[in-house]
Scaffold this motif. Structure first.
Motif, PDB file in Angstrom:
ATOM      1  N   ALA A 257     150.496  32.692  54.436  1.00 15.64           N
ATOM      2  CA  ALA A 257     150.459  31.975  53.164  1.00 15.64           C
ATOM      3  C   ALA A 257     150.170  32.974  52.053  1.00 15.64           C
ATOM      4  O   ALA A 257     149.247  33.784  52.167  1.00 15.64           O
ATOM      5  N   ILE A 258     150.975  32.923  51.002  1.00 13.87           N
ATOM      6  CA  ILE A 258     150.778  33.777  49.835  1.00 13.87           C
ATOM      7  C   ILE A 258     150.397  32.870  48.676  1.00 13.87           C
ATOM      8  O   ILE A 258     151.163  31.980  48.296  1.00 13.87           O
ATOM      9  N   VAL A 259     149.209  33.087  48.117  1.00 12.18           N
ATOM     10  CA  VAL A 259     148.730  32.272  47.002  1.00 12.18           C
ATOM     11  C   VAL A 259     148.501  33.196  45.810  1.00 12.18           C
ATOM     12  O   VAL A 259     147.597  34.025  45.817  1.00 12.18           O
ATOM     13  N   ASP A 260     149.358  33.059  44.815  1.00  9.24           N
ATOM     14  CA  ASP A 260     149.276  33.898  43.615  1.00  9.24           C
ATOM     15  C   ASP A 260     149.970  33.155  42.482  1.00  9.24           C
ATOM     16  O   ASP A 260     151.039  32.583  42.694  1.00  9.24           O
ATOM     17  N   ASP A 261     149.386  33.151  41.302  1.00 10.96           N
ATOM     18  CA  ASP A 261     149.988  32.441  40.179  1.00 10.96           C
ATOM     19  C   ASP A 261     151.150  33.212  39.561  1.00 10.96           C
ATOM     20  O   ASP A 261     151.900  32.661  38.756  1.00 10.96           O
TER      21      ASP A 261
ATOM     22  N   SER B 226     154.934  30.545  50.115  1.00 12.80           N
ATOM     23  CA  SER B 226     154.203  30.957  48.919  1.00 12.80           C
ATOM     24  C   SER B 226     153.794  29.741  48.098  1.00 12.80           C
ATOM     25  O   SER B 226     154.485  28.715  48.090  1.00 12.80           O
ATOM     26  N   PHE B 227     152.665  29.897  47.424  1.00 16.26           N
ATOM     27  CA  PHE B 227     152.071  28.819  46.633  1.00 16.26           C
ATOM     28  C   PHE B 227     151.609  29.385  45.299  1.00 16.26           C
ATOM     29  O   PHE B 227     151.016  30.465  45.262  1.00 16.26           O
TER      30      PHE B 227
ATOM     31  N   PHE C  52     148.273  25.208  48.012  1.00 22.10           N
ATOM     32  CA  PHE C  52     148.049  25.720  49.369  1.00 22.10           C
ATOM     33  C   PHE C  52     147.175  24.762  50.173  1.00 22.10           C
ATOM     34  O   PHE C  52     147.483  24.437  51.322  1.00 22.10           O
ATOM     35  N   LEU C  53     146.090  24.283  49.588  1.00 19.52           N
ATOM     36  CA  LEU C  53     145.180  23.392  50.302  1.00 19.52           C
ATOM     37  C   LEU C  53     145.863  22.085  50.700  1.00 19.52           C
ATOM     38  O   LEU C  53     145.532  21.505  51.734  1.00 19.52           O
ATOM     39  N   ALA C  54     146.819  21.638  49.914  1.00 16.76           N
ATOM     40  CA  ALA C  54     147.553  20.422  50.246  1.00 16.76           C
ATOM     41  C   ALA C  54     148.443  20.624  51.473  1.00 16.76           C
ATOM     42  O   ALA C  54     148.780  19.675  52.170  1.00 16.76           O
ATOM     43  N   GLU C  55     148.787  21.866  51.766  1.00 20.56           N
ATOM     44  CA  GLU C  55     149.697  22.172  52.876  1.00 20.56           C
ATOM     45  C   GLU C  55     148.976  22.665  54.129  1.00 20.56           C
ATOM     46  O   GLU C  55     149.529  22.604  55.228  1.00 20.56           O
ATOM     47  N   ILE C  56     147.751  23.109  54.002  1.00 23.94           N
ATOM     48  CA  ILE C  56     147.078  23.799  55.105  1.00 23.94           C
ATOM     49  C   ILE C  56     146.972  22.961  56.381  1.00 23.94           C
ATOM     50  O   ILE C  56     147.060  23.492  57.472  1.00 23.94           O
TER      51      ILE C  56
ATOM     52  N   ARG D 107     149.163  20.848  57.439  1.00 20.28           N
ATOM     53  CA  ARG D 107     150.501  20.561  57.954  1.00 20.28           C
ATOM     54  C   ARG D 107     151.207  21.772  58.552  1.00 20.28           C
ATOM     55  O   ARG D 107     152.126  21.613  59.336  1.00 20.28           O
ATOM     56  N   THR D 108     150.834  22.956  58.134  1.00 21.77           N
ATOM     57  CA  THR D 108     151.484  24.177  58.592  1.00 21.77           C
ATOM     58  C   THR D 108     150.452  25.074  59.258  1.00 21.77           C
ATOM     59  O   THR D 108     149.382  25.298  58.690  1.00 21.77           O
ATOM     60  N   PRO D 109     150.745  25.592  60.452  1.00 24.23           N
ATOM     61  CA  PRO D 109     149.792  26.488  61.114  1.00 24.23           C
ATOM     62  C   PRO D 109     149.899  27.916  60.556  1.00 24.23           C
ATOM     63  O   PRO D 109     150.738  28.697  60.980  1.00 24.23           O
ATOM     64  N   PHE D 110     149.061  28.227  59.583  1.00 18.80           N
ATOM     65  CA  PHE D 110     149.059  29.566  58.987  1.00 18.80           C
ATOM     66  C   PHE D 110     148.233  30.517  59.851  1.00 18.80           C
ATOM     67  O   PHE D 110     147.228  30.131  60.438  1.00 18.80           O
TER      68      PHE D 110
END
Length: 133
Positions: A8-12, A33-34, A40-44, A46-49
């Motif tokens: 998961a890539i979290v960057d604005d 990417s988020f 990201f928290l809404a997806e965590i 549902r997806t095995p990161f």
């Protein structure tokens, strides 16, 4: 059964997200990417990161707040902080919350990929061999 690791890539910053996604996919990683921590928290769930790469300064929830949130939830997700922030308190707090690395922007591809491979070692994934120099 082993699988390709998902990062998961979290960057604005869209350009940073795109560059990191391109690099990781070329190296054999799957990635999502988020644009912010809340997305990201809404997806965590549902997806095995297998690893999180996050920026420190973002609107809404900062990278440090994201790490605190994950820590409070008991998440077992290795994280790498990729930031231009020079703040020893934030660095120390991030590492105390379980971040595996604190890397300054810009970071060499080889350094980031090495830290990523170290962070996900031991997880039930097939580590890509990689070729970035």
């Amino acid at each position: 059964m082993s699988r390709i690791p998902t990062v998961a890539i979290v960057d604005d910053d869209e350009a940073i997200r795109d560059a990191l996604s391109d690099l990781l996919m070329l190296e054999g990683f799957d990635c999502r990417s988020f644009e912010g921590a809340s997305a990201f928290l809404a997806e965590i769930g549902r997806t095995p990161f297998d690893c999180l790469i996050t920026d420190m300064r973002m609107p809404g929830m900062s990278g440090l707040e994201l790490l605190e949130h994950l820590h409070d939830r008991g998440a077992d997700l290795p994280a790498i902080v990729l930031t231009s922030v020079v703040d020893e308190h934030s660095r120390a707090r991030s590492l105390a919350l379980g971040a595996r690395a604190w890397l300054g922007k810009p970071v060499a591809d080889k350094v980031l990929l090495n830290e990523l491979r170290l962070a996900i070692q031991g997880r039930d994934v097939i580590l890509p061999e990689g070729s970035a120099e």
